[in-house]
Enzyme design. Structure first.
Site, mmCIF file in Angstrom:
data_model
loop_
_atom_site.group_PDB
_atom_site.id
_atom_site.type_symbol
_atom_site.label_atom_id
_atom_site.label_comp_id
_atom_site.label_asym_id
_atom_site.label_seq_id
_atom_site.Cartn_x
_atom_site.Cartn_y
_atom_site.Cartn_z
ATOM 1 N N GLY A 143 0.848 -1.187 0.000
ATOM 2 C CA GLY A 143 0.000 0.000 0.000
ATOM 3 C C GLY A 143 0.879 1.230 0.000
ATOM 4 N N CYS A 144 0.469 2.235 0.722
ATOM 5 C CA CYS A 144 1.214 3.487 0.801
ATOM 6 C C CYS A 144 2.606 3.253 1.390
ATOM 7 C CB CYS A 144 0.444 4.468 1.667
ATOM 8 S SG CYS A 144 1.325 5.987 1.986
ATOM 9 N N PHE A 145 3.629 3.743 0.708
ATOM 10 C CA PHE A 145 4.985 3.500 1.205
ATOM 11 C C PHE A 145 5.279 4.211 2.509
ATOM 12 C CE2 PHE A 145 6.590 6.244 -2.642
ATOM 13 C CZ PHE A 145 6.040 7.404 -2.124
ATOM 14 N N TRP A 146 4.536 5.264 2.835
ATOM 15 C CA TRP A 146 4.743 5.945 4.117
ATOM 16 C C TRP A 146 4.470 4.985 5.275
ATOM 17 C CZ3 TRP A 146 1.039 10.492 2.680
ATOM 18 C CH2 TRP A 146 1.625 11.297 1.683
#
Length: 182
Positions: A12-15
């Site tokens: 998902g979101c790399f953050w």
């Protein structure tokens, strides 16, 4: 043979994935980036977000295999995101948010297959995590590096990333750089 290895995964979101692995003992560096795309050239965040480049948001992990194994990296990865939703994590929808493990050799591929097989019975849905050979990797723009630590109070960070960190601390306390505090 060096004990320092790399792994590239997208959940998902790399953050979110970056914040998780920054707390894992033996992980020396976490870098947000892009991999798995089909268009030529270096992609930008804006292009990735369109979903048209084929790239996934990923993190490149540099780790000391004397401290943490590749299999343990994958177990932590698989248990801190939802590997049963195709091309989405929560409200983030599109192929750029797919669950993916990019392997660099046959040994990594076999380890990943074994981890997926081992974990599949623990999920209600079938694991849809993609296994792909690593072709190219691009480091994301600087504003995406170390994102959670720089924006902890931002809404997305508070409501999406913080719960993933709490889950990590609960499930993998023995694998953290410092003792779990929550």
């Amino acid at each position: 043979m060096s004990n320092i290895k790399t792994a590239i995964v997208g959940g998902g979101c790399f953050w979110c994935t970056e914040a998780v692995f920054q707390e894992v003992n033996g992980v020396l560096e976490v870098e947000s980036g892009y991999s798995g795309g089909t268009v030529p050239g270096r992609p930008t965040y804006r292009e990735i977000c369109s979903g048209l480049t084929g790239h996934a948001e990923v993190v490149k992990l540099t780790f000391d295999q004397n401290i943490i194994s590749y299999a343990d990296i994958l177990i932590i990865f698989m248990t801190t995101h939802d590997p049963t939703t195709l091309n989405r994590q929560g409200a983030d929808v599109g192929t750029q948010y797919r669950s993916v493990i990019f392997y660099q050799n046959q040994e990594e591929k076999k380890t990943a297959e074994a981890v997926l097989k081992e974990l599949n019975p623990y999920y209600e849905g079938k694991i849809v995590t993609e296994l792909s050979p690593l072709d190219t990797y691009f480091k994301a723009e600087e504003e995406h590096q170390n994102y959670y630590r720089q924006h902890t109070q931002q809404g997305y960070c508070s409501y999406v990333i913080t719960p993933k960190l709490q889950k990590l601390r609960k499930l993998h306390a023995d694998k953290l750089k410092i003792a779990a505090t929550e």
